[in-house]
Structures are given as C-alpha cells and as structure tokens.
Design a protein around this motif. Sequence first.
Motif, PDB file in Angstrom:
ATOM      1  N   TRP A  41       0.853  -1.188   0.000  1.00 21.25           N
ATOM      2  CA  TRP A  41       0.000   0.000   0.000  1.00 21.25           C
ATOM      3  C   TRP A  41       0.892   1.242   0.000  1.00 21.25           C
ATOM      4  CZ3 TRP A  41      -5.171  -0.845  -0.355  1.00 21.25           C
ATOM      5  CH2 TRP A  41      -5.652  -2.112   0.006  1.00 21.25           C
ATOM      6  N   ASP A  42       0.776   2.053  -1.045  1.00 23.13           N
ATOM      7  CA  ASP A  42       1.616   3.249  -1.175  1.00 23.13           C
ATOM      8  C   ASP A  42       0.872   4.467  -0.666  1.00 23.13           C
ATOM      9  OD1 ASP A  42       4.067   2.351  -2.532  1.00 23.13           O
ATOM     10  OD2 ASP A  42       2.700   1.755  -4.128  1.00 23.13           O
ATOM     11  N   ALA A  43       1.296   4.991   0.473  1.00 26.60           N
ATOM     12  CA  ALA A  43       0.685   6.203   1.022  1.00 26.60           C
ATOM     13  C   ALA A  43       1.539   7.411   0.616  1.00 26.60           C
ATOM     14  CB  ALA A  43       0.590   6.102   2.539  1.00 26.60           C
ATOM     15  N   PRO A 148      10.363   7.680  -6.013  1.00 33.47           N
ATOM     16  CA  PRO A 148       9.000   7.407  -5.551  1.00 33.47           C
ATOM     17  C   PRO A 148       8.016   8.483  -5.997  1.00 33.47           C
ATOM     18  CG  PRO A 148      10.374   8.200  -3.748  1.00 33.47           C
ATOM     19  CD  PRO A 148      11.286   7.973  -4.911  1.00 33.47           C
ATOM     20  N   GLY A 149       6.759   8.076  -6.112  1.00 29.71           N
ATOM     21  CA  GLY A 149       5.705   9.032  -6.448  1.00 29.71           C
ATOM     22  C   GLY A 149       4.705   8.477  -7.446  1.00 29.71           C
ATOM     23  N   PHE A 150       5.160   7.613  -8.341  1.00 32.47           N
ATOM     24  CA  PHE A 150       4.267   7.152  -9.408  1.00 32.47           C
ATOM     25  C   PHE A 150       4.560   5.708  -9.781  1.00 32.47           C
ATOM     26  CE2 PHE A 150       4.964  11.667  -9.791  1.00 32.47           C
ATOM     27  CZ  PHE A 150       3.663  12.159  -9.808  1.00 32.47           C
ATOM     28  N   SER A 151       3.505   5.045 -10.150  1.00 29.81           N
ATOM     29  CA  SER A 151       3.639   3.709 -10.707  1.00 29.81           C
ATOM     30  C   SER A 151       3.975   3.847 -12.193  1.00 29.81           C
ATOM     31  CB  SER A 151       2.291   3.019 -10.509  1.00 29.81           C
ATOM     32  OG  SER A 151       2.358   1.709 -10.913  1.00 29.81           O
ATOM     33  N   GLY A 152       4.557   2.806 -12.776  1.00 32.60           N
ATOM     34  CA  GLY A 152       4.755   2.789 -14.228  1.00 32.60           C
ATOM     35  C   GLY A 152       6.045   3.426 -14.711  1.00 32.60           C
ATOM     36  N   GLN A 153       7.006   3.661 -13.818  1.00 36.85           N
ATOM     37  CA  GLN A 153       8.278   4.250 -14.249  1.00 36.85           C
ATOM     38  C   GLN A 153       9.275   3.147 -14.618  1.00 36.85           C
ATOM     39  OE1 GLN A 153       9.530   7.810 -11.761  1.00 36.85           O
ATOM     40  NE2 GLN A 153       8.194   6.758 -10.298  1.00 36.85           N
ATOM     41  N   VAL A 181      12.350  -4.650  -2.950  1.00 35.34           N
ATOM     42  CA  VAL A 181      12.664  -3.729  -4.052  1.00 35.34           C
ATOM     43  C   VAL A 181      11.344  -3.260  -4.660  1.00 35.34           C
ATOM     44  CG1 VAL A 181      12.978  -5.666  -5.650  1.00 35.34           C
ATOM     45  CG2 VAL A 181      13.973  -3.452  -6.208  1.00 35.34           C
ATOM     46  N   ASP A 182      11.312  -1.991  -5.070  1.00 37.56           N
ATOM     47  CA  ASP A 182      10.043  -1.367  -5.474  1.00 37.56           C
ATOM     48  C   ASP A 182      10.271  -0.417  -6.638  1.00 37.56           C
ATOM     49  OD1 ASP A 182       7.544  -0.188  -5.586  1.00 37.56           O
ATOM     50  OD2 ASP A 182       7.632   0.687  -3.578  1.00 37.56           O
ATOM     51  N   GLY A 183       9.618  -0.735  -7.776  1.00 36.03           N
ATOM     52  CA  GLY A 183       9.646   0.161  -8.928  1.00 36.03           C
ATOM     53  C   GLY A 183      10.166  -0.511 -10.188  1.00 36.03           C
ATOM     54  N   CYS A 203       5.424  -4.977  -7.117  1.00 31.62           N
ATOM     55  CA  CYS A 203       5.180  -4.882  -8.560  1.00 31.62           C
ATOM     56  C   CYS A 203       3.806  -4.273  -8.810  1.00 31.62           C
ATOM     57  CB  CYS A 203       5.254  -6.291  -9.142  1.00 31.62           C
ATOM     58  SG  CYS A 203       5.198  -6.272 -10.920  1.00 31.62           S
ATOM     59  N   GLY A 204       3.762  -3.135  -9.508  1.00 34.62           N
ATOM     60  CA  GLY A 204       2.512  -2.438  -9.770  1.00 34.62           C
ATOM     61  C   GLY A 204       2.033  -2.631 -11.189  1.00 34.62           C
ATOM     62  N   SER A 205       2.508  -1.792 -12.105  1.00 35.69           N
ATOM     63  CA  SER A 205       1.962  -1.786 -13.467  1.00 35.69           C
ATOM     64  C   SER A 205       2.105  -3.131 -14.165  1.00 35.69           C
ATOM     65  CB  SER A 205       2.617  -0.676 -14.283  1.00 35.69           C
ATOM     66  OG  SER A 205       4.007  -0.698 -14.112  1.00 35.69           O
ATOM     67  N   ASN A 206       3.164  -3.862 -13.876  1.00 39.33           N
ATOM     68  CA  ASN A 206       3.338  -5.138 -14.571  1.00 39.33           C
ATOM     69  C   ASN A 206       2.334  -6.196 -14.141  1.00 39.33           C
ATOM     70  OD1 ASN A 206       5.584  -5.701 -16.643  1.00 39.33           O
ATOM     71  ND2 ASN A 206       6.376  -4.082 -15.312  1.00 39.33           N
TER      72      ASN A 206
HETATM   73  C1  DX5 Z   1       6.314   4.226  -6.379  1.00 42.93           C
HETATM   74  C2  DX5 Z   1       5.626   3.191  -5.530  1.00 42.93           C
HETATM   75  C3  DX5 Z   1       5.597   1.841  -6.101  1.00 42.93           C
HETATM   76  C4  DX5 Z   1       4.862   1.733  -7.421  1.00 42.93           C
HETATM   77  C5  DX5 Z   1       5.352   0.530  -8.129  1.00 42.93           C
HETATM   78  O1  DX5 Z   1       6.480   5.368  -5.645  1.00 42.93           O
HETATM   79  O2  DX5 Z   1       6.293   3.101  -4.270  1.00 42.93           O
HETATM   80  O3  DX5 Z   1       5.089   0.897  -5.163  1.00 42.93           O
HETATM   81  O4  DX5 Z   1       3.496   1.655  -7.268  1.00 42.93           O
HETATM   82  O5  DX5 Z   1       4.765   0.519  -9.394  1.00 42.93           O
HETATM   83  P1  DX5 Z   1       5.526  -0.072 -10.653  1.00 42.93           P
HETATM   84  O6  DX5 Z   1       5.755  -1.522 -10.385  1.00 42.93           O
HETATM   85  O7  DX5 Z   1       4.582   0.196 -11.778  1.00 42.93           O
HETATM   86  O8  DX5 Z   1       6.816   0.683 -10.790  1.00 42.93           O
END
Ligand code: DX5
Length: 232
Positions: A41-43, A148-153, A181-183, A203-206
């Motif tokens: 959960w990304d706050a 940090p800040g956005f998914s899909g980078q 690991v995140d991103g 793992c978000g966008s994938n």
């Molecule tokens: C970015 C977030 C990540 C992000 C990962 O600031 O901390 O958790 O949602 O997304 P992807 O896997 O799309 O990089």
Amino acid sequence: MSESITRRAVKLAPSMIASDWARPLDTVRELTEAGVEWLHWDAMDGHFVPNLTLGPMFLAALRPHTELHFDAHLMLAKPGDYLDEFIEAGANSISVHVEAGAHLHRLIGRIKEGGAMAGAVLNPATPVAALDVILPTLDYVLVMSVNPGFSGQKFLPLAVDKIAELNRHRQEKGLKFLIQVDGGVSPATAPLVVRAGADVLVCGSNIFNSGTPQENVRALREAIDKAFWEAV
Ligand code: DX5
Ligand code: ZN
C-alpha cells in the motif's frame, strides 16, 4: 551455487495503487487466488512526493476481507504523525523513508512497539551507508528502483548494486533483515534483483496494466525460478 544466489523463497507484493480503484475487493480476491504473499500500500501525501494516494482507512476497510500481509510504504513528509493509524488499520509491516526526517531510529522503534515489522526505505540517490547504524534493528530494507511518487516508471539499474551491497552486509554481519525492491519490477528485471539478493518484490503496473493478475503473477514466478536455475 554461491551463497548469495542460494534458492530461497521470494515473496511478491503487488502495489495496489496500480490496480483498478473501482474494484479493490475483487482485486484482493484475485491476488489471493494468484498466490501472492504481501499486498503493498503506497501512502503519498503530496509533500514528500508529488502525488496523493491513500491513507490508513483503505487498509482498514479491506482488512476484514483478507488474511494477506498488508505492507504500508509511507511516502509522507511526517510519517510519525500516521504510524499509529496504520498500525490500528492492520498493517503487518510499515516502511519509512530515510530521507523523511531526522528521527528514523525512533520511528523504527515505534513501528516495532506497535507489533508490525519495521522497514527503512532508500531513495535511488541515498546510499546503503545511510543505514549502517540502524541495520541490525530493521526487519526489512526497501530499495527504491524508481524515484518514488508514481507507478509505471522505468527500472533504475543502480538498485541492483545496492541490493547486492545490502546482501553482503547481511551475510557478513549475520543479520536477518529482508531486502525489498520497489519500482519497475517485471519478468525482465525480476531476475536481476533476485540474483542480487532481493526477497520481496513490489510490482505495480506489470501486474495490473494488461492481462490478468493471475497470468502476470505466473510470469513473474517463472522469471524468478529461471533466475535461480540459470545461476546454478
Ligand atoms: C512508487 C511506488 C511503487 C509503485 C510501483 O512510488 O512506491 O510501489 O506503485 O509501481 P511499478 O511496479 O509500476 O513501478
Ligand atoms: Zn511502494
């Protein structure tokens, strides 16, 4: 097989901010069926990072519906103001950024006193050395492989060396912390981080952007298995 690439359990932690926010309960059910271990959960507060996302009420709302481990990643300028709320909402682990304040030691202590696993997060520009003193008290270290800040980078390869450095410290000092690991984690990048020593892959966008979570989780697991086989 060398020590650092010994076959070990790798956990997947889908990042909920990349999911379809019109149907979070369905998503939780799909991910449970897909066999993931953690939900991430990304706050974000619009100050520490230029984006606004979710608060503890989202975790609290879904907590009664799943046994999955809830992992809260706090990208907040003042994480200390919200620790109690995230613990009460049912977070099983909480990570705070090294860059977010001068009192990391106190924050880590408060998370543990609240009964959750405590993690420290390193932005891409923050060296592993920033954790030297506090490493023995941590349950996990989160290495950001994007800013940090956005998914899909796009995945930043500099994260691989940092994971390997943490893995070396862990072995040399006999410590037990997990490396997360995140991103930008995908079937293409997962083998790199797993071989370097990562234990928990966010793992978000994938997982959410195309196909089904089930198919995408399977593809990630296959890539991780292959990473271990090829390292033999
Ligand atoms: C970015 C977030 C990540 C992000 C990962 O600031 O901390 O958790 O949602 O997304 P992807 O896997 O799309 O990089
Ligand atoms: Zn995150």
